[in-house]
Scaffold this motif. Structure first.
Motif, PDB file in Angstrom:
ATOM      1  N   GLY A  66      33.342  -9.635  29.761  1.00  0.00           N
ATOM      2  CA  GLY A  66      33.041  -8.812  28.587  1.00  0.00           C
ATOM      3  C   GLY A  66      31.978  -9.396  27.686  1.00  0.00           C
ATOM      4  N   LYS A  75      36.336  -0.538  39.842  1.00  0.00           N
ATOM      5  CA  LYS A  75      36.456   0.881  39.490  1.00  0.00           C
ATOM      6  C   LYS A  75      36.113   1.721  40.715  1.00  0.00           C
ATOM      7  CE  LYS A  75      34.648   2.975  35.940  1.00  0.00           C
ATOM      8  NZ  LYS A  75      33.790   3.315  34.788  1.00  0.00           N
ATOM      9  N   GLU A 104      32.094   1.670  27.036  1.00  0.00           N
ATOM     10  CA  GLU A 104      33.198   1.529  27.992  1.00  0.00           C
ATOM     11  C   GLU A 104      34.021   0.348  27.505  1.00  0.00           C
ATOM     12  OE1 GLU A 104      32.676   2.249  32.422  1.00  0.00           O
ATOM     13  OE2 GLU A 104      32.928   0.076  32.354  1.00  0.00           O
ATOM     14  N   ASP A 105      35.324   0.502  27.413  1.00  0.00           N
ATOM     15  CA  ASP A 105      36.192  -0.538  26.862  1.00  0.00           C
ATOM     16  C   ASP A 105      35.671  -1.008  25.490  1.00  0.00           C
ATOM     17  OD1 ASP A 105      37.534  -0.318  29.277  1.00  0.00           O
ATOM     18  OD2 ASP A 105      36.365  -1.933  30.198  1.00  0.00           O
ATOM     19  N   SER A 106      35.188  -0.057  24.694  1.00  0.00           N
ATOM     20  CA  SER A 106      34.704  -0.320  23.321  1.00  0.00           C
ATOM     21  C   SER A 106      33.455  -1.186  23.255  1.00  0.00           C
ATOM     22  CB  SER A 106      35.799  -0.951  22.452  1.00  0.00           C
ATOM     23  OG  SER A 106      36.919  -0.110  22.373  1.00  0.00           O
ATOM     24  N   LYS A 141      27.805   0.234  26.976  1.00  0.00           N
ATOM     25  CA  LYS A 141      27.486   0.015  28.382  1.00  0.00           C
ATOM     26  C   LYS A 141      26.077   0.513  28.687  1.00  0.00           C
ATOM     27  CE  LYS A 141      29.155   1.078  33.069  1.00  0.00           C
ATOM     28  NZ  LYS A 141      30.109   1.861  33.858  1.00  0.00           N
ATOM     29  N   LYS A 144      33.967  -4.335  38.898  1.00  0.00           N
ATOM     30  CA  LYS A 144      35.185  -4.194  38.088  1.00  0.00           C
ATOM     31  C   LYS A 144      36.335  -3.613  38.892  1.00  0.00           C
ATOM     32  CE  LYS A 144      33.084  -3.326  33.580  1.00  0.00           C
ATOM     33  NZ  LYS A 144      32.952  -2.313  32.532  1.00  0.00           N
TER      34      LYS A 144
END
Lengths: 538, 538
Positions: free
Chosen positions: A321, A354, A212-214, A217, A352
């Motif tokens: 992060g 989300k 997730e977001d590179s 996760k 986050k």
């Protein structure tokens, strides 16, 4: 001291810390080169550590002089100093390997030369905007623009979606040494840890990683809905790739492909010859979040999770992060692990901001029981059994495969069954009912035969076609048309080792017992006449 | 820092070290009071440790001032200083508990007062030779003479075998505070780890401990050949005993009975609410031996063991009998763990010069399959099946239990089956063959029915008595008199989860396939005439 030889490690982050956790158990001294009180140093109290940067040549030299073997937790190190000290001290893996993999383009070229399939890529160093546009025409859009060095967790990467993105890409990464990579359409990422020893190359089981977001996760061991053949192919590929490099050590390799030496994850057995993982398990990385204690909140939430093992790395500053720790949930089945980790994933997502919305995963639960039938005309007979499987929460799949009309498909299905998550097969058939018997001949799994009453002989033909199998390939036969019992037998077989399933069965049986006792009391209270009237039979 | 509260521990030996291993993962700072570079301090680098003895009052006070909660790894501490500091800092478990259990006689009296059954004992302080002789007459010989304090690993204990031993006993222990304990004839020792939290008392699964020279040598999880009812009784007893004491913490209690607060063994889940062990597993303690590196040799030998996890404690000096480390072997079954650890036990024994001779343990392997029959006349039919179970290395038991002549015994057997190690039951019966069906009605385990051909009806009666069970209680029926298939079905059921069993079955089936292919080639080569002659049928 179990072994008086000292190990030096360039880098004392979380990977160095996990390496030291294993070394502590074997009482091996590890000298860490990194800042004071770095995560690895916190759990290793002795005078042999070196304070400084693992990119600093003088510090590397100082470390090498105090050790018998030097290794790294990360590839971004001074390989020239490692080359210099390699004459006096063992450097593993080789400085040559580290120098190659530090440059991702060089790494890819090296793997290609050694026969390892990698995504097509093209050197863009010094080629500027024109170079990018030319690649866009050759590869098509989107393609990946990547920095050859210092790229990780998505940093140093840029997705060039259209020709219009080229300027932005150059603006973002233009000051770095670049290359382009053809876009890979992938369904999932599988990762394999590889261990190279003096005796050979060994692999850990394949896992599935979800980013997730590179940033990684979640990690699933075993991967979800992946055949054994595929996981084995991933292991072979990883073995070939790491086999191509010089030097010993533990290597983390994802066929995506990024290659990075790393320590074994802490969920692995510490025994060096035992390349096993505690499976099934799911790992959730804990990252720094919005507030300085976001990651602590996740850890505290995990206290309530009976099968969760929490690791916090002892990093001071929780930047958003930043990898601050991880949680591993190990359960009897991957589905149970998913159920247990989901509240933690939800919590992380809510931190986050989300929206949770409709749950996307877990997409499917791997079926433990396959119900196969020779013809869709058998399906009505199966209905009651399928409802039992649903009621007792046993994941199953239903397929049509005839021993006589689709013998090849039955053979293929049966031969692959033992390599999947399946543990029991129920085969329903009528007449010269060959289906479960043929299936049993091609698999080592237990096969239950459900004789279906066909046109003639009142089901006797189906019954004896199943019970009277020759010595060697048994079919566990239940009563004619009694799909309830076929399903319950499958449940009992699963319950032989899965105590949660067994408990659900026990409760269900208890319910049946109570129901009959209730009827008995009613009959006693009402008398047989009134009871029969209630049944409409008087 | 996950939790900014600091924990102080009196004692930095192996138990403290394992406590810190768990605390490191949660990033909790633990301050240790013990000598510099003690095992626990080696894996915890910070400025908060105190150098000194945990029996020294001033040092205990200094530790308490630097912590939020103080605990102990061993009960032989200065409880008066703990009493003094208890007003300023949390002391867990309570100093009162520690003071009581430090004195084993007081501990026993305390447990007795709280309704916990303990071996009968008598205070002998100041009673000299005459006191011992009087106890010998009251308890009979042998009896145990024990020091109230500072007794562990057999030290401070003396077995008084006859009245002639009394002088030697006084000579050995006369300068200590003594008590006598009635001799307990025990079959085995079971041990339970207990965790007391603010919310209640929780227990880990019961384990079996095996001592040699009064020191724990091996630990089996789960215990060998012990019913679930017994392991649960041990847990209840331990819970009651520890529940009687004040204070929170992890307590090690063996009903033998010795009670000692300790840290959780490292094979446990680090999650505080998950009182599970990684089972089945066997732990072998590594003691100091004849040479300074005897224990290192054991650890090195364990490298070859794929499921072994090695822990060395980082103690400097390896005196004979000193606990230097332990090895834990975890395997799919206890029998496999036994097979894997046996070479290490043999090695330890050979180091001691113990003749290996005829193996005493493992005595019996817990049966996974029970084969029951209505009458011994069914045994000849079962022979082929029992041979299959032997060949494929499945531990089994064979019993006679008739549904009609011993209905109560069948009921008792069936009701208890699911609480044992059993995973599958095979029931053989003829005629109105009720045996497997009744068994299935009283258990949740899978039951395989083997119809035996009786006097009339060519076996049809037995077959349909099994297949035609009512909806709810299935019997997995195989062919008439086909005990081979009944056994193979049991093997398949075990193999559904035990991949080692499945692999043995696969190899066996491959062998059968090759044998038929060989015969086919022979028939082709010889022609049918010659082949029939070879069979004596021409």
């Amino acid at each position: 001291m179990a072994d008086s030889r000292k190990v030096g490690v360039l880098g004392g982050g979380q990977l160095g810390r996990m390496l030291i956790e294993a070394a502590n158990r074997l009482n091996i001294q590890v000298n860490v080169l990194d800042a004071a009180a770095s995560p690895a140093k916190q759990i290793s109290a002795h005078e042999g550590h070196i304070e400084g940067s693992f990119k600093d040549a003088a510090a590397v030299k100082k470390l090498a002089q105090a050790c018998d073997v030097v290794t790294v937790e990360i590839e971004h190190v001074d390989t020239h100093m490692l080359e210099e000290v390699a004459g006096e001290v063992a450097v593993e893996p080789s400085w040559k390997t580290l120098r190659t993999i530090k440059d991702k383009y060089a790494q890819k070229e090296y793997l290609k030369e050694h026969g390892v399939d990698v995504a097509e890529s093209e050197d863009l160093e010094g080629k500027g905007v024109e170079g990018l546009k030319a690649v866009g025409e050759r590869f098509g859009y989107p393609f990946m623009l990547k920095s050859k060095t210092e790229a990780y967790d998505g940093r140093g990467n840029f997705v060039v979606k259209t020709a219009d993105d080229v300027d932005a890409a150059i603006k973002a990464l233009g000051d770095r040494p670049l290359y382009a990579e053809r876009w890979a359409n992938f369904r999932m990422e599988l990762a394999v840890m590889v261990v190279k020893t003096k005796d050979g190359v060994l692999t850990f089981p394949t896992v599935e990683t979800v980013h997730e977001d590179s940033i990684c996760k979640l990690t699933y061991a075993p991967p979800r809905n992946v055949s054994k053949a595929t996981t084995e192919r991933a292991q072979q590929l990883a073995k070939k790739a790491i086999g191509a490099f010089e030097g010993k050590g533990v290597f983390g390799h994802a066929p995506s492909p990024s290659t990075m030496p790393t320590s074994a994850p802490s969920s692995t057995s510490p025994s060096p010859s035992a390349l096993r993982l505690r499976e099934p398990s799911i790992m959730l990385n804990i990252l720094g979040g919005k507030t300085p204690d976001s990651h602590i909140q996740v850890a505290h939430k995990a206290y309530a999770s009976p099968n969760a093992s929490i690791h916090l790395y002892g990093k001071g500053d929780a930047r958003p992060g930043r990898k601050m720790g991880h949680i591993t949930v190990t359960a009897p089945s991957l589905a149970e692990a998913e159920r247990e980790i989901q509240p933690l994933v939800d919590f992380v997502d809510s931190q986050k901001g989300k929206p949770l919305g409709p749950r996307t995963g877990p997409t499917t639960e791997a079926p433990l029981v396959a119900v196969i039938m020779g013809s869709d005309s058998d399906l009505p007979v199966l209905k009651a059994g399928l409802q039992i499987l649903e009621k007792l929460q046993v994941p199953f799949t239903v397929r049509i495969t005839s021993a006589h009309r689709t013998p090849d498909w039955l053979r293929e299905f049966s031969k692959k069954a033992a390599d999947s998550e399946l543990r029991v097969i129920i085969g329903a058939a009528g007449g010269a009912a060959h289906l479960p018997g043929m299936c049993a001949s091609w698999t080592t799994l237990p096969v239950i035969g459900l004789p279906v009453k066909a046109t003639h002989m009142d089901g006797w033909d189906s019954l004896v076609s199943m019970t009277q199998m020759p010595r060697g390939e048994p079919v566990a036969t239940v009563g004619i048309n009694n799909s309830t019992n076929a399903a319950l037998l499958a449940v009992r077989i699963l319950g032989a080792t899965d105590l949660a399933v067994r408990e659900r069965l026990r409760v269900w049986m208890e319910g049946n017992e109570k129901e009959v006792l209730r009827k008995d009391r009613e009959l006693l209270d009402q008398g047989f006449e009134k009871y029969l009237k209630g049944m409409g039979k008087w």
